[in-house]
Design an enzyme around this catalytic site. Structure first.
Site, PDB file in Angstrom:
ATOM      1  CE  LYS A  13      59.534  16.174 -27.179  1.00  0.00           C
ATOM      2  NZ  LYS A  13      59.559  15.641 -28.571  1.00  0.00           N
ATOM      3  CD  GLU A  64      58.614  12.532 -17.728  1.00  0.00           C
ATOM      4  OE1 GLU A  64      58.712  13.116 -16.635  1.00  0.00           O
ATOM      5  OE2 GLU A  64      57.980  12.985 -18.693  1.00  0.00           O
ATOM      6  CB  SER A 103      57.248  19.025 -34.802  1.00  0.00           C
ATOM      7  OG  SER A 103      57.235  17.695 -35.277  1.00  0.00           O
TER       8      SER A 103
END
Ligand code: PLP
Length: 405
Positions: free
Chosen positions: A101, A123, A388
């Site tokens: 991310k 958010e 990931s």
């Protein structure tokens, strides 16, 4: 390479088109005021992000702060335990903060800085996106407001602490079910009031144009590195690549390096507890076309046509839709989408830890499980998994719910 008349030599020039569409999917379905803000971000993206200065700075940040390139590891013991197929993992768990991310959060925050914005807002549900964005904000000296439902704040105490330590302002959302959906609404609300001073940073290849494109492009570094590293390591391309799909950002970046290659590509969605609506979050498998959160894609709907409740053991995968590009690649037949349930993912979590010394995120464990399944069916060949993220965040919950396997 051609798939249904789409030529992957020139794919990135044409998809998305200038309105943000991947075939029928994508677009920008939001109130007029925010359309203006999206227009501003799109313009800035095409001028700033293509400039030498921006590219050089992002490249330096990726190397000196994030620790890129992340390596590829040959999973030798796991491969040997399954047969002749060789498994490899692209190690996004070794990217700073422990997941992919940060790749797009650093890009989004750097863009905000170049645009002269003071603040970034977003958010978060499980808190992973919030932590990555708070990290980027701290690095670039930006203010950071993270909207989070009260229920999630209580569930995700370690991530809330991380965000606060990093200097972010965690804004408690106390209406409705007090989870991700309300947090999205509250963040968009705040953004429509503050958009002159800040930009909204979406956490995956979702939302209105330009985000699905922008987030994919910032994640593309994963696919480009992986292709180069794998061919250098083995002398050939992998036969198969596989990645988990929540919103679809890690998969989109990883796949983009291989779309024009003779490589079979799989996206893996969470089947959770099973096929019944509410028990899974496999939107591409069981969903239908619809508009939510500002974009058109394939989504899971309830009887009123609203986003359906979803579930997965992996909180990073439980979203009732997927990025529009995934819906498009599915329709073209370029990428195949498959499912893995909670049990199979938890098995893979322990297998990778015991055989390779890598504790994967439970999200990533879905891709590992899928690769294990394929490896058992194949006689020979190679599979590259996009790992990931790392699983430290999941350990307590997995042990409590499943015990040690
Ligand atoms: C958030 C997250 C995901 C799911 O997000 P995508 O946008 O689908 O990539 C997958 N793996 C990890 C480790 C995550 O934190």
């Amino acid at each position: 390479m051609d798939f249904n008349n789409v030529n992957f030599d020139t794919y990135f020039k044409h998809y998305p088109d200038d309105k943000g569409f991947f075939g029928p999917y994508g677009g920008c379905y939001i109130e007029p005021k925010l359309k203006e803000a999206m227009e501003e971000i799109t313009q800035a993206y095409f001028s700033i992000c293509q400039s030498r200065k921006f590219i050089d700075e992002l490249r330096r940040v990726r190397k000196e702060f994030q620790g890129r390139p992340t390596p590829i590891t040959h999973l030798e013991r796991l491969s040997n335990s399954l047969g002749n197929v060789q498994l490899y993992a692209k190690r996004e768990d070794l990217n700073h903060t422990g997941a992919h991310k940060l790749n797009h959060c650093m890009g989004e925050a750097l863009l905000a800085k170049y645009m002269g914005k003071k603040k970034i807002i977003a958010e978060t549900g499980a808190g992973q996106h919030g932590v990555a964005l708070a990290t980027a904000a701290a690095y670039f000296g930006l203010e950071c407001d993270i909207y989070m439902g009260n229920v999630d704040i209580k569930k995700q105490a370690p991530n809330v602490a991380r965000m606060k330590i990093l200097g972010a302002n965690v804004v408690e959302v106390t209406h409705g079910l007090q989870t991700l959906k309300e947090a999205v609404d509250a963040a968009f609300d705040a953004y429509s009031k503050e958009y002159k001073d800040c930009i909204y940073c979406i956490g995956s290849v979702l939302g209105p144009h330009p985000f699905p494109m922008m987030v994919r492009d910032f994640q593309q570094v994963v696919g480009i590195e992986a292709r180069e590293q794998f061919t250098e390591m083995t002398g050939h391309l992998p036969d198969i690549i596989t990645a988990c799909v929540g919103g679809g950002s890690n998969a989109a970046g990883f796949f983009s390096g291989f779309l024009n290659d003779p490589v079979e590509i799989y996206g893996v969605e969470p089947l959770g507890k099973g096929k019944n609506l509410g028990d899974h979050a496999a939107s591409l498998q069981y969903g239908e076309e619809g508009i939510m959160h500002g974009f058109n894609s394939i989504m899971l709907k309830d009887e009123n046509g609203e986003p359906a409740p979803v579930y997965s053991v992996a909180s990073g995968l439980d979203y009732p839709s997927s990025g529009p590009e995934h819906a498009f690649l599915r329709d073209l037949g370029r990428v195949k989408y498959d499912v893995v349930d909670d049990e199979e993912a938890v098995d893979a979590f322990f297998k990778l830890a015991k055989l390779e010394g890598i504790i994967p995120a439970i999200e990533s464990s879905h891709a590992v499980a899928h690769a294990i399944r394929l490896a058992k069916e194949m006689k020979h060949g190679s599979i590259l998994i996009n790992l990931s993220g790392r699983g430290d965040k999941d350990m307590d919950y997995i042990i409590e719910k499943y015990g040690i396997r």
